[in-house]
Motif scaffolding. Structure first.
Motif, PDB file in Angstrom:
ATOM      1  N   ALA A 524      27.455  40.423  34.321  1.00  0.00           N
ATOM      2  CA  ALA A 524      28.715  40.529  34.197  1.00  0.00           C
ATOM      3  C   ALA A 524      29.478  39.798  35.307  1.00  0.00           C
ATOM      4  CB  ALA A 524      29.198  42.044  33.732  1.00  0.00           C
ATOM      5  N   PHE A 525      29.970  38.696  35.399  1.00  0.00           N
ATOM      6  CA  PHE A 525      30.512  38.107  36.594  1.00  0.00           C
ATOM      7  C   PHE A 525      32.025  37.770  36.068  1.00  0.00           C
ATOM      8  CE2 PHE A 525      26.630  35.818  38.719  1.00  0.00           C
ATOM      9  CZ  PHE A 525      26.101  37.306  38.763  1.00  0.00           C
ATOM     10  N   ASP A 526      32.793  38.390  37.071  1.00  0.00           N
ATOM     11  CA  ASP A 526      34.380  38.173  36.456  1.00  0.00           C
ATOM     12  C   ASP A 526      35.138  38.467  37.763  1.00  0.00           C
ATOM     13  OD1 ASP A 526      34.365  40.909  36.595  1.00  0.00           O
ATOM     14  OD2 ASP A 526      35.475  41.408  35.000  1.00  0.00           O
ATOM     15  N   GLY A 527      36.496  38.596  37.507  1.00  0.00           N
ATOM     16  CA  GLY A 527      37.403  38.791  38.769  1.00  0.00           C
ATOM     17  C   GLY A 527      37.219  40.318  39.409  1.00  0.00           C
ATOM     18  N   LEU A 528      38.016  41.109  38.588  1.00  0.00           N
ATOM     19  CA  LEU A 528      37.800  42.469  39.178  1.00  0.00           C
ATOM     20  C   LEU A 528      37.899  43.377  37.905  1.00  0.00           C
ATOM     21  CD1 LEU A 528      40.422  42.593  42.027  1.00  0.00           C
ATOM     22  CD2 LEU A 528      38.036  42.282  42.327  1.00  0.00           C
ATOM     23  N   GLY A 529      37.174  44.397  38.042  1.00  0.00           N
ATOM     24  CA  GLY A 529      37.142  45.506  37.108  1.00  0.00           C
ATOM     25  C   GLY A 529      37.058  46.959  37.841  1.00  0.00           C
ATOM     26  N   GLY A 619      34.227  36.361  40.944  1.00  0.00           N
ATOM     27  CA  GLY A 619      35.181  35.483  40.977  1.00  0.00           C
ATOM     28  C   GLY A 619      35.937  35.267  42.458  1.00  0.00           C
ATOM     29  N   ARG A 620      35.942  36.632  43.399  1.00  0.00           N
ATOM     30  CA  ARG A 620      36.382  36.381  44.574  1.00  0.00           C
ATOM     31  C   ARG A 620      35.361  35.777  45.555  1.00  0.00           C
ATOM     32  NH1 ARG A 620      39.755  38.166  41.494  1.00  0.00           N
ATOM     33  NH2 ARG A 620      39.875  36.019  41.589  1.00  0.00           N
TER      34      ARG A 620
END
Length: 792
Positions: A524-529, A619-620
């Motif tokens: 799971a690669f994304d911005g923030l959670g 993402g960051r």
């Protein structure tokens, strides 16, 4: 009695229930024609559950009837289930189409809006046809559906066409089972249908009336509207699901004017072209792209832009891709022909606002943007944005699932015991209602950051509950306590709440998208959670199924200096990653640090931990590398820096930076609060992103082309992620990997990682029915809540 006398074959009768998308798509005429051909008696009709049939005839004819019922169904019909029950024969004659039945449990499915079919287009262009140039031409195979439906059964009185009384000719077609407009609920013609108007910038000043009312092309609103665009103006256009803003895509000044008025600095605009030939002059098309562009859904398709494509630079600044769509309503076809060049067609709103869809709201909010309004008097019931897809790996990858797709249901890997409402994420929000084996993922709602979008969210839930007669007993939500979607869930009475960790929802979404239950190794690669340990996750390796997960690994956490300020200013993430990678002493000759006077202050804030929570966000990480390479120090929309980094990469570069994998043996990060959440014994596997940062800096200082550096970064991250999955397979025995999260909108990373995993003999699951970004989170939440409810 003569032994040669023929005895009539006995007749039998069956009651048939057909469930699926079988209303408003020509299914009853199909049944009627088939029954008449096979000499059956009985009837067919609509009700709140779908289509009901009683058919009587010989056993042979009834067998053929059941075989051909689905095999030769209309193109827009989607049959989910057919139930056949024997009933007593009545001995009646003739087969009729019965009136719709109201009442009972609602299970009828609603068709998405469908692009204008070839038959209607032929009539639209035929001067001898009574619907020549009629902007609202439609039939049972095409036209508005979801955006005009107020209730079920799907009959005209339950649509926004209820206020338009059919003329005699349309009534005759509507009642003729042999006509393709038989029971086409939005049926109309110039004599009885909606009418176009071209209004002034204030939405009140009337321009010349509808074509034909005064005779002559000079008074045709389409031609007058096209002239607004061709002369450099901005035109507001009322489409299927809301208002759009149009401008000449070849006119730099016109596009810049639109950007300035809309307050949209950099985000690319979508472009509408008349046909495939026009699309080919702008972009490179493969068979998948051509199918998507010309299919009945008609999404915006992101395509590789041809060098020298005849477009204004301001359409998609510094972007090697272009979002292209073909006309999907008769009005758009007519407008495209009259403009006779590509034109921008973007959502009718100011940046960060939802699209305007009510006339009075559009006239108010768009008055300072549009020079003219091309509008009409058919109300839009549901605000619905255009869908956006990417052609990837030989199939479509949805980035925004809305018009043309919603509310078509998705099959769940496990049935739902009690009805579920999943409230989705904060950004790119969708909600999901699930019952039985079906999940109804909503149209794109948008970012829940203002009252208007929140109202659209709550009204949308109410509409879906009414349409599909679903009363949720279980409500799933994100763990973040400040999300408006979470607050909405927590304010509901009489339901059981289920908190679902953001990245678990991403992986569950990928599982549900592929109708699987797991277990898988989830990337799971994304911005923030919001993480289960109170930090901000975003670069996660999970061992997961639908009921729970273990956080098995992550990217190296670094501070998020200034909190949300670091999202808007990627150079802050560069400061945090460089400080972490070099132990506080990064090289002093990097341009990224010299460009910002408060660099040292930001580093100090990151080290202090004040307003600088730890994050493992992929993402960051992309933001940081983009800033180090000088591609983007600040962004005006989500993902802008990462997109710039992807597009700068040289696709021919095959080498990648080496990355070490580490395990923090003594630590217990990410211990979960929810069911099935926790750590693998022995600590957390870490992808040491400092290796990537140092390699990027070394190549940059050595004069390596940033295009090569970007490619090596992508390749290195893909290889390290695949190696991490291999290590987890060794300890778990799991050979399937699921990829989800907004970072996997990055085609280069997705392709390289899938390739690396397959070389290691992994089975790889990716998205193809819902987006990998937060637009797919609601489906994952629903799948998790349903699975836990089954076990609970």
């Amino acid at each position: 009695m003569s032994t040669g006398a023929a005895r009539a074959e006995p007749r039998t009768r069956v009651s048939i229930r057909v469930e699926g998308i079988v209303q408003g798509v020509g299914f009853r005429p199909h049944v009627h024609s088939l029954a008449r051909r096979l000499a059956l008696s009985g009837w067919v009709g609509n009700d709140s559950e779908g289509v009901f049939i009683e058919a009587e005839g010989t056993r042979e004819s009834l067998t053929r009837f059941q075989e051909e019922l689905g095999g030769h169904a209309p193109p827009l019909a989607v049959i989910h289930r057919v139930t056949v029950t024997a009933v007593p024969a009545l001995g009646d004659s003739g087969f009729v189409i019965a009136g719709s039945r109201e009442g009972g449990a609602r299970a009828a499915l609603i068709s998405p809006d469908v692009a204008t079919c070839a038959d209607c287009l032929a009539e639209l262009s035929d001067p001898a046809d009574r619907r020549y140039r009629h902007p609202f031409i439609n039939c049972t195979n095409c036209g508005p559906r979801f955006t005009v439906i107020r209730d079920v059964p799907y009959d005209r009185p339950a649509t926004t066409m209820a206020g338009f009384a059919m003329c005699e000719e349309c009534t005759a077609e509507y009642l003729d089972p042999h006509d393709r407009r038989f029971h086409a609920q939005p049926i109309c013609c110039p004599a009885c249908g909606p009418a176009l108007r071209l209004l002034g910038a204030d939405g009140r000043t009337h321009r010349p009336g509808a074509a034909g009312s005064d005779g002559g092309a000079a008074r045709d609103p389409i031609r007058l509207a096209a002239e607004v665009v061709r002369s450099g103006g901005v035109l507001a256009v009322k489409g299927l699901g809301g208002y759009h803003l149009a401008a000449d895509a070849t006119d730099e000044a016109a596009v810049r004017t639109l950007r300035s008025r809309k307050h949209r600095e950099d985000r690319p605009f979508a472009v509408m072209v008349a046909d495939l030939d026009a699309a080919r002059t702008l972009c490179e098309l493969d068979p998948v792209a051509e199918r998507l562009l010309t299919g009945p859904r008609r999404p915006i398709v992101l395509l590789p832009r041809r060098p020298g494509a005849p477009l204004a630079r301001a359409v998609a600044p510094d972007d090697r891709r272009l979002g292209v769509m073909l006309p999907y309503t008769p009005m758009h076809h007519l407008l495209a022909r009259e403009i006779a060049r590509p034109y921008v067609l973007t959502s009718g709103n100011l940046s960060d606002e939802p699209i305007a869809y009510r006339d009075w709201d559009a006239f108010t909010r768009l008055a300072g943007i549009a020079d003219r309004f091309l509008t009409h008097d058919r109300p839009i019931h549901v605000r619905t944005d255009d869908s956006v897809v990417l052609a990837a790996g030989g199939r479509e990858l949805p980035l925004r699932r809305s018009r043309g797709y919603a509310p078509e249901p998705l099959r769940l890997p496990r049935p739902v015991r009690r009805a579920v409402l999943a409230c989705g994420a904060e950004l790119k929000n969708t909600f999901c209602l699930a019952e039985g084996g079906r999940a109804f993922v909503s149209h794109h709602i948008g970012d829940l950051e203002n009252y208007e979008t929140l109202r659209s969210f709550s009204e949308g839930i109410d509409h879906f509950r009414r349409l599909f007669d679903i009363t949720p007993r279980v409500v799933a939500h994100d763990l973040h306590p400040e999300y408006l979607s979470t607050k909405y869930a927590c304010d509901l009475d009489g339901v059981d709440l289920v908190g679902v960790q953001h990245h678990h929802a991403h992986i569950a979404s990928c599982l549900a998208d592929n109708q699987e239950a797991g277990p898988v190794i989830g990337v799971a690669f994304d911005g923030l959670g919001y993480g289960a340990d109170g930090t901000l996750w975003g670069g996660e390796l999970l061992v997961a199924d639908l009921t729970g997960f273990t956080r098995a690994g992550c990217l190296t956490p670094v501070p998020l200096p200034g909190g949300t300020a670091a999202i808007r200013q990627p150079w802050r993430m560069a400061a945090a990653h460089l400080d972490a990678a070099y132990g506080g002493t990064p090289p002093g000759d990097l341009r990224v640090s010299s460009r910002h006077r408060d660099w040292d202050d930001v580093v100090a804030v990151a080290r202090s931990g004040v307003n600088s929570p730890l994050t493992s966000s992929a993402g960051r990480l992309f933001d940081a590398v983009a800033a180090i390479l000088g591609l983007r120090d600040t962004v005006t929309y989500e993902g802008q820096a990462a997109i710039a980094l992807e597009q700068r990469a040289d696709p021919a570069e095959e080498s990648g930076y080496p990355v070490r994998l580490g395990g923090d043996e003594g630590e217990r990060e990410g211990e979960g609060e929810g069911e099935g959440e926790g750590d693998l014994a022995g600590g957390l596997l870490t992808i040491r992103t400092g290796d990537l940062i140092r390699a990027v800096v070394e190549d940059l200082r050595g004069g390596t082309d940033p295009a090569v550096i970007s490619a090596r970064f992508h390749n290195g991250l893909a290889a390290a992620t695949a190696a991490s999955c291999a290590r987890l397979r060794a300890s778990t025995g799991i050979g399937t990997v699921a990829l989800s999260g907004g970072v996997f909108q990055n085609r280069l990373l997705l392709d390289r990682l899938v390739q690396a995993l397959r070389l290691l003999d992994f089975r790889v699951l990716t998205h193809h029915r819902v987006p990998p970004n937060d637009g797919g989170v609601s489906l994952g939440q629903a799948a998790v809540a349903a699975a836990r409810d089954l076990e609970g």
